[in-house]
Design an enzyme around this catalytic site. Structure first.
Site, short mmCIF file in Angstrom:
data_model
loop_
_atom_site.label_atom_id
_atom_site.label_comp_id
_atom_site.label_asym_id
_atom_site.label_seq_id
_atom_site.Cartn_x
_atom_site.Cartn_y
_atom_site.Cartn_z
N GLY A 29 0.81 -1.22 0.00
CA GLY A 29 0.00 0.00 0.00
C GLY A 29 0.84 1.26 0.00
O GLY A 29 0.31 2.36 -0.10
N CYS A 120 9.64 -11.49 9.26
CA CYS A 120 8.46 -11.38 8.41
C CYS A 120 8.81 -11.69 6.95
O CYS A 120 8.10 -12.43 6.27
CB CYS A 120 7.86 -9.98 8.53
SG CYS A 120 6.35 -9.74 7.57
N CYS A 217 5.47 -2.58 11.98
CA CYS A 217 4.05 -2.38 11.69
C CYS A 217 3.13 -2.61 12.88
O CYS A 217 2.07 -2.00 12.97
CB CYS A 217 3.62 -3.25 10.51
SG CYS A 217 3.69 -5.03 10.81
#
Length: 380
Positions: A29, A120, A217
């Protein structure tokens, strides 16, 4: 892949037309991955955008400005609509919690300073998402990371980004050779982030001026302690602040409130010389402090090594390399001494301060931009 003279290689390295080449783009995004998707779509590739929902966006952990938050999913979907390619959102909340968040909490409680963004990439984006891309019959997966993939005599190599200020090699050292065969990083050669934003403006993307995400995040405003308290309520056990000899200098409200190298906020004023956190002992709930020179070390034990050299790491007793022991520091000369295929001792030419278990030690070629992999620093 051998060169097919009848079908020259396209920009992604395949001997077929872009229209015949399917590429899954991992879309966070943000402006970087959005530019990658838009650029490949404009070049005529069969683009499929995928965004991962990694945590409950209504929970207290979520925050404005972090990657993978609810707003970011909306922005990724909007870019896909603007450029005319399909976009999917995959629910990876359970995977992310098990593979990243829980280990982050446990490592922090164990006195380490974890880097969840690496885990991640290693355990979610470049593992499960990559397998999803293959299930979608994509020829490759592209991301917006600032790093370069170059072809060498031994196959695909990992290289630093052209823009050293944006280079993300520290966070991608665990990318395996097999994954590197499948991955593409279209932004790694760009000279600056301004060049990326210029491309976003060129494509008319709604995210062209979107600010970069700054923090992990799921960690609001960089406040690790508040996240650990939420995940592990028992972690805020009070304890003692002691010197290297075990002398009690003060009290603390939980080791989760401290990091290796910390000087301010210790609550032990009145001492002649400044003291720094040199060790966190979660088992005894002790924060150990000492003079600045106690932070310096030349010997770094490393394990879980991902080796990306052409020769096996164990083929030599010593490797003269450069290493980074923190993401914010430049590479420094060192010697790598293998112990096994996944363990080694790194001896730094000059002592480094604040080398902390849980951080990564990333290996670089001294004479080029190539990355030879890396591993995790442990207590030894």
């Amino acid at each position: 892949m051998p060169l097919d003279t009848a079908h020259p290689l396209n920009s992604l390295g395949f001997a077929k037309s872009p229209a015949e080449t399917r590429v899954v783009v991992a879309m966070s995004g943000g402006v970087d991955s959005s530019v990658v998707a838009a650029q490949l779509a404009e070049e005529g590739y069969d683009v499929v955008g995928v965004t991962l929902q990694l945590y409950d966006h209504g929970a207290a952990l979520a925050k404005k400005g972090a990657c993978c938050a609810g707003r970011d999913i909306h922005d990724a979907r909007r870019v896909a609509e603007e450029m005319g390619f399909p976009h999917y959102v995959l629910d990876y909340e359970n995977v992310f919690k098990d593979a990243v968040i829980d280990e982050f909490a446990d490592s922090y409680l164990g006195g380490a300073t974890p880097v969840p963004c690496i885990r991640c990439n290693e355990r979610v984006k470049f593992k499960d998402l990559l397998e999803t891309a293959k299930d979608l019959e994509a020829d490759c997966m592209a991301t917006g990371h600032y790093i370069q993939r170059k072809m060498g005599d031994g196959g695909a190599e990992l290289h630093c980004a052209t823009d050293a200020a944006r280079d993300q090699s520290y966070f991608l050292f665990s990318t395996t050779a097999q994954q590197l065969d499948y991955l593409r990083f279209p932004l790694g050669h760009l000279p600056s982030k301004d060049a990326t934003r210029a491309l976003a403006a060129k494509y008319g993307l709604s995210v062209a001026d979107k600010p970069d995400s700054q923090d992990i995040c799921f960690v609001p405003n960089g406040d690790y302690a508040s996240v650990i308290r939420k995940l592990r309520p028992e972690a805020a056990a009070p304890g003692k602040i002691v010197d290297m000899d075990g002398k009690v200098l003060g009290n603390h409200d939980g080791v989760i409130n401290y990091t290796i190298g910390q000087r301010r906020g210790l609550g032990i004023g009145g001492l002649a010389d400044p003291l720094y956190v040199v060790k966190l002992d979660a088992d005894t709930a002790r924060v150990v402090v000492g003079p600045k020179e106690m932070l310096a070390t030349r010997t770094v034990p490393v394990r879980e090594i991902n080796w990306l050299g052409d020769e096996p790491m164990m083929s030599r007793s010593e490797w003269p390399i450069a290493v980074r022991v923190r993401s914010t520091r430049p590479p420094t000369d060192a010697v790598l001494r293998p112990i096994s295929a996944t363990e080694a001792t790194v001896e730094l030419t000059l002592p480094e301060e604040g080398v902390s278990p849980g951080q990564a030690c990333v290996f670089y070629d001294r004479d080029s931009s190539r990355i030879f992999g890396g591993g995790w620093i442990h207590k030894g």
